[in-house]
Structures are given as structure tokens and as C-alpha cells.
Design a protein around this motif. Sequence first.
Motif, PDB file in Angstrom:
ATOM      1  N   VAL A   1       0.872  -1.121   0.025  1.00 12.54           N
ATOM      2  CA  VAL A   1      -0.016  -0.109   0.170  1.00 12.54           C
ATOM      3  C   VAL A   1       0.739   1.241  -0.001  1.00 12.54           C
ATOM      4  O   VAL A   1       1.977   1.129   0.203  1.00 12.54           O
ATOM      5  CB  VAL A   1      -0.940   0.048   1.336  1.00 12.54           C
ATOM      6  N   GLY A   2       0.329   2.500  -0.407  1.00 14.48           N
ATOM      7  CA  GLY A   2       0.808   3.719  -0.149  1.00 14.48           C
ATOM      8  C   GLY A   2       2.186   3.576  -1.086  1.00 14.48           C
ATOM      9  O   GLY A   2       2.117   3.487  -2.034  1.00 14.48           O
ATOM     10  N   ASP A   3       3.142   4.429  -0.414  1.00 13.48           N
ATOM     11  CA  ASP A   3       4.275   4.385  -1.307  1.00 13.48           C
ATOM     12  C   ASP A   3       5.138   3.424  -1.625  1.00 13.48           C
ATOM     13  O   ASP A   3       5.654   3.471  -2.931  1.00 13.48           O
ATOM     14  CB  ASP A   3       5.443   5.507  -0.491  1.00 13.48           C
ATOM     15  N   PHE A   4       5.045   2.355  -0.902  1.00 10.51           N
ATOM     16  CA  PHE A   4       5.710   0.952  -1.631  1.00 10.51           C
ATOM     17  C   PHE A   4       5.067   0.525  -2.513  1.00 10.51           C
ATOM     18  O   PHE A   4       5.439   0.006  -3.557  1.00 10.51           O
ATOM     19  CB  PHE A   4       5.427   0.105  -0.184  1.00 10.51           C
ATOM     20  N   TYR A   5       3.680   0.676  -2.702  1.00 13.11           N
ATOM     21  CA  TYR A   5       2.661   0.225  -3.733  1.00 13.11           C
ATOM     22  C   TYR A   5       3.326   1.196  -5.273  1.00 13.11           C
ATOM     23  O   TYR A   5       3.187   0.515  -6.066  1.00 13.11           O
ATOM     24  CB  TYR A   5       1.165   0.465  -3.794  1.00 13.11           C
ATOM     25  N   LEU A   6       3.352   2.363  -4.733  1.00 18.25           N
ATOM     26  CA  LEU A   6       3.450   3.175  -6.001  1.00 18.25           C
ATOM     27  C   LEU A   6       4.815   2.884  -6.590  1.00 18.25           C
ATOM     28  O   LEU A   6       5.142   2.986  -7.729  1.00 18.25           O
ATOM     29  CB  LEU A   6       3.345   4.836  -5.352  1.00 18.25           C
ATOM     30  N   GLY A   7       5.920   2.713  -5.615  1.00 16.25           N
ATOM     31  CA  GLY A   7       7.316   2.500  -6.121  1.00 16.25           C
ATOM     32  C   GLY A   7       7.277   0.863  -6.743  1.00 16.25           C
ATOM     33  O   GLY A   7       8.020   1.072  -7.935  1.00 16.25           O
ATOM     34  N   TYR A   8       6.494   0.320  -6.373  1.00  9.35           N
ATOM     35  CA  TYR A   8       6.448  -1.202  -6.638  1.00  9.35           C
ATOM     36  C   TYR A   8       5.727  -1.174  -8.348  1.00  9.35           C
ATOM     37  O   TYR A   8       6.542  -1.671  -9.251  1.00  9.35           O
ATOM     38  CB  TYR A   8       5.720  -2.096  -5.865  1.00  9.35           C
TER      39      TYR A   8
END
Length: 720
Positions: free
Chosen positions: A128-135
Motif C-alpha cells: 500500500v501507499g508509497d511502497f505500492y507506488l514504487g512497486y
Amino acid sequence: MIVPLQAAETPTPTRETFWGISGVGEILFYYLTALVVVVFLYGVYARFARYAEGDEDPIDRLDDLGSRIVAAARIVLTNEKQFDRDLYGGLMHSFIMWGFLTLLIATTILAIDMDAWQLVLGQESFWVGDFYLGYQFVVDAMGLLFVVGIGMALYRRYWVRNHRLWGRHTSSEDDLFIWTLFVLGVGGFLLEGLRILATGYPEFEIVSFVGWGTALALETVGVDQSLATTLHWWAWWSHALVALAFVAWIPYAKPFHMLSSFANVVTRDENSARRLPGIPADLEATNAETIDDFTWKEILDQDACTKCGRCSAVCPAKASDRPLDPRDVILDLKSYREELDAGTTDEQSIVADGGTSVIDAETMESCMACMACVDSCPVEIEHLNSFTRLNRQLVDQGDVDPGMQDVFQNVMQDGNTFGNAARNRADWADPLEFDLTDAREESVEYLWYVGDYPSYDDRNKKVARSLATILEAADVDFGILFEDEKYDGNDVRRVGEEFLYLELAGHHVESFEACDFEKLVCTDPHSYNTFENEYSEVDFAEFADDPMMPFEYDGYWNADGEVEVLHWTQAVEELVADGRVGLSGTELEYTVTYHDPCHLGRYNDEYEAPRDLIRATGCELVEMPRNRANSFCCGGGGGGVWMEFDEDPKPSEERLREALEDTDTAADATVEKFVVACPMCMTMYEDGRKTGGFEDDLEIVDIAELIVEALGKEDVATGE
């Protein structure tokens, strides 16, 4: 009272993994995944169990395993071998490999989040969040590289039709492999685009820039949100089934190279080819009577082959229309093994001269043992180990070229390949104005192993006298073995006569042990290689008690490297650097090119000493397009100097043509001299100069002859 409007809450960046898939669909997917994992693991197990049926490898390939794995990972992840001499191929493979690895890692992260982090540990999703966006951004970026790499592969294979990729073993398996990867890459982005369109373009999904662009393209061609939802279900299951089928297929076909290639790099021998594995002292041992006579590593080599054709492209035998393609030999052995295991073929001879066999004797006789195939292979296949095993089998069977039979007989009777009397071995030195020291009777700094061709071949005798003149001018204390010197054995070993090689090696180490010297210097790179890399590998104790072996030495010679072995160019380069040869200010003013001998260059990585010596004479050195590790063999190695072949053009003729036509020189200059540093090269190129019609175009000279001319002593060296 006016109540202010509240801003709509921005959704947390994430998405439902099984969006649009029912609970039953999820269960079915996990069931299929479990089934695929079982099929995959069984296939991998069966492959490695088959390797265990191969013979034991004489080299410890699992020592210091941790360091081996780290080194292999560096080689594989950097794609350094793929970039060698092929920038396009290096980029293509890098894009595919890194894209594939990224997608694999991304899938693994998703599985950890769902099945371990949430289901087992009961934690909230970290996807979720920044991790998801980076992923999502990284997956799209690397997925795009993956598709670009696949596109490059398709362009090279089907549009350009690169000659390396097409051959006898090219099959529908190759097509299925590359097109499956294409379907997975493009299908993944199509699936992502459908999801983004069906979910109404969530603002944060713009980080999935390829999927976002795909959604826009779909909408442009008339796909609305409702249709995208329907199509997504079909696309999801199509993509999942293709991916699962691909994973299940990996151990059973070409995709297995993703595993076997890495294993092959881990277990590689860094000295492969420059040292051949010895044979058992047990005379009952067989070499290649059956496929299981091959070692487990040689069988792994067969599975690691990706059919890339790099070995075929650099093979001088194939370029000369000899019946050898190194890729085909490896793949012929693999095909026979697989068909035999499947019961679809009968057992037959592995190699023979005529009749039904997997490999024909003429194919193996064509090998020049130049090491180009080994050097060029991106997955570290050790072709020459398998080739030598096949050659040893031919010797055991008596299926040997008549020219080689004569050489074997000469060496056994007279100790040299020419069949001349041993007492005449030092007659080449008679025209010299000084006497040579007998190293058997006096201590010397350099024990000079002259070699067969400089001792008996008229053209190479001039080279021997040139080198003797150089050493005398440098005031070097050197000596030779006279009639106690025999043939070094390097090339008879490479055509399969291992026991004759052992006789010669045993004789020489006893001779060396009886002398007092500091350095062993060789005229011939072939001698240099076998003394430096192979004599020290022989456990003479295994053979010393054999009445057929004419030596009593019972240990390892030079196992700790206490004897320094040098090619003469290395020794003389040291003398020139110390100012002992007297080349300062010399200007010969020739335009020359230099041919790297296989056994000095590719085998032993010595490229600079010969060039330093050429420049020290004042010559202008220009490089042929194929130089250093990419040098093209003269055709004399692996017994080629003693055999006749129906070939066009001869390797020597092709190389001389390259020197004259493809070599860039200064304006109005032409290559005047073709410079060599190997007696066999001298012999092959003098022959090629005549048969190729180059006699009036350039002169073949050894580096030693340039040096004595620069010293003004050429009359002494030539015996005039």
C-alpha cells in the motif's frame, strides 16, 4: 449556518490482487499453482538426478562453493559474456534477463504479502501507499525493458535472420520459447491497461505509466469501462494459464537454460582448455563408449547450451567448411542422450570413422583446439573437454587420421614429430658463431626448450637461430637439452593420445629435474602452455610403476610453481625493459600486423609482450580486426598441421586476406610483414602465402627475426 464542504477522501494507493476474480477462481488458481510447482520441482529433480548418472569429474567443481556462487552471480547479472563482441546481443539479453527477474521478484513479493504476511502472520498488507507506488513504477519500467528485449530478439531472429541463430538444431521449441515470453510481457501490460480502464483510472495508477498508456489506447479504439471489465476476466485467466504453463515447461525444454546455465557458470573450471583433465590410470576405463562415460559436468554443458551460436560464429573450422560446428557436437550429444533416455532410439557408437555414430571422426579431426568456442561461450560450456574425450575414444578404437598415425609413430620411435634422428636435434645451431651450453652439464639461468619445428623445420630453424642470437647479445646464461629434448606432447594430447603424452611428460620432468636452472623458456606457445598448465597437473606416481611408462618420477612436478615457465617473448621483453638487448633508438620503419597465437593469447592471456617487442624494433604495428582474444586460428592446432583437409578457404589464407584487405593502415601504407610468434603459425602461414597467392604481397616473419634485423645480426641468424 453554512457548513463548508469536505474534500473527498483520497483513496490509499493499492489494489485488489484478484480484482474481478471470484472466490472459486482464486481457489482454482491456487490449485493449479500447486500442481505446477510439483511438476516443476519433479522436472528439476529429474534433470539433476540424470547428471548424477554421469561419470565423476576429475576436477573439484564444488570447492569453495560460496565464492563460486558469488562469482557466478556477478558474471550472470552483469551479462559480461553476452556483451563480449556483441553490444546488441548484450543489451537484448540484459533487458530480457533483468526484466524477467524483476517480474519474478515482483510476483514473489506479492505472494509473500498475501500468503505469508497477511494470511499466516495476520498482518495488514504492506502493498500500500508509497511502497505500492514504487512497486508499480519499477514493475512497469522493467517490464517495458523486458518487452523491448523480446522485440529485439524477435527482430534479430526473424527479420535480420542472424545466421548464428539458425542451424540443424533450430526447432519449434525455440519459436515457442521466444513467443511465449512475448505473450507474457505484452499480455501483462494489456491486463494492466484493462484493469486501469475498468476501475475508472484511479489517479495514483498513473505511476503504472505503460499500463496507463495501454488503457488510453484501448479507450481510443472503443473499449469502454464495461467492456474492459468483461475483457479483464478473460485476459487475467489467459495470462495466468500461459504463465503457469511456462513455469511447468521450464525443466523440460529450452527454458531450463535459465537454471542450468547458472549452475554451469558456478561449476566452471577457470583453466578449462588450457589444461585438459587427465585420464584414469586404470587401463580398463573407457572414454566415450557410452553417453554415461561423459562426466556430470559435460552432461550439464549439454543442457546449458542455449543454441546462441556464438561458438559456431568464431569457429575457424566451420568458417573453412570443415565438418565441425561446436554447437552441433554439444547438441548432438544432448539429443542422443535424451532420445536414448526416452527409448526413442537405439544405442549406437558415440564417435567413429564411418558407419552409424552420433559424431563422425572427421568432425573431431577438424577441431583446431584453438579455444575460440570456449572463450566465446556466454554460459561457460567447456567444449574442448568433451571434444578431447571423443578424440581419446577415436584413438582407443584406432580411428585416427593417417597423418596423425605417422606422427604418433615418429614420436614413439624418434622422440619428435618429424621422424628425424634425436642426435640431429641441435644441428640447427651449427651456423651460429658461438656454442650452445649443454644444460645437462652446466648450471644456466634459462633452460631453453627449443621444440620440434625450430629444431627440424628449415624455415623455423632461422627463428631458433634468431632467438639464440638475441639471448647471446643480451649476455644471457642459457642452455638446451640437445638430444634429451623430445616433443612436448601438447597437440598429440589434444587429438586424444593421452598415454603418449604421459610418456613425453614423464621424460621431460625427469630431464628438468636433472638440470640446474632458474627459468624454463619455450619457443613454441604450445610447449609453453603444456609446461605451464598441464605438466603440473599430472600425478606421475599413478603411472611410474607401469612398465610401459619410461620414467620413474613419482610425484607432481612444479606443483607450487617454483619453476617459472615463460614464452620467449615474455623473457626477452624483460631483457628489453632492462636495457640488455640494445634496441634503443632502433627504427625498422616497416608497417606490420601481428597474429596472436591461440596458445599464447586465448590460452594464456599474453598479448602485450609480443607487441612491446614489435614496437621496440621501430615497426609501425597495425591491428587486424580480429586480434587478441578474438584472434583467428592459423589452422595448425589440434593436429591440423599434420592433417590434410578439404577446405575453402584455408584458415591461413583467410587470415592473410584479412591482414591485407581488412586492416586499417595509415594513408598510402600497406601491411608489409605478417608477424608471428609461434613455429606452427609460421609453417601454416608460409603454406597459406603460397596456396592463397599472397607471395608477392607480404612476408611472414617471426618477432625474433625483426629483433635480430634491428640489431643488425640477421646474417648470423639466417646462417648466411
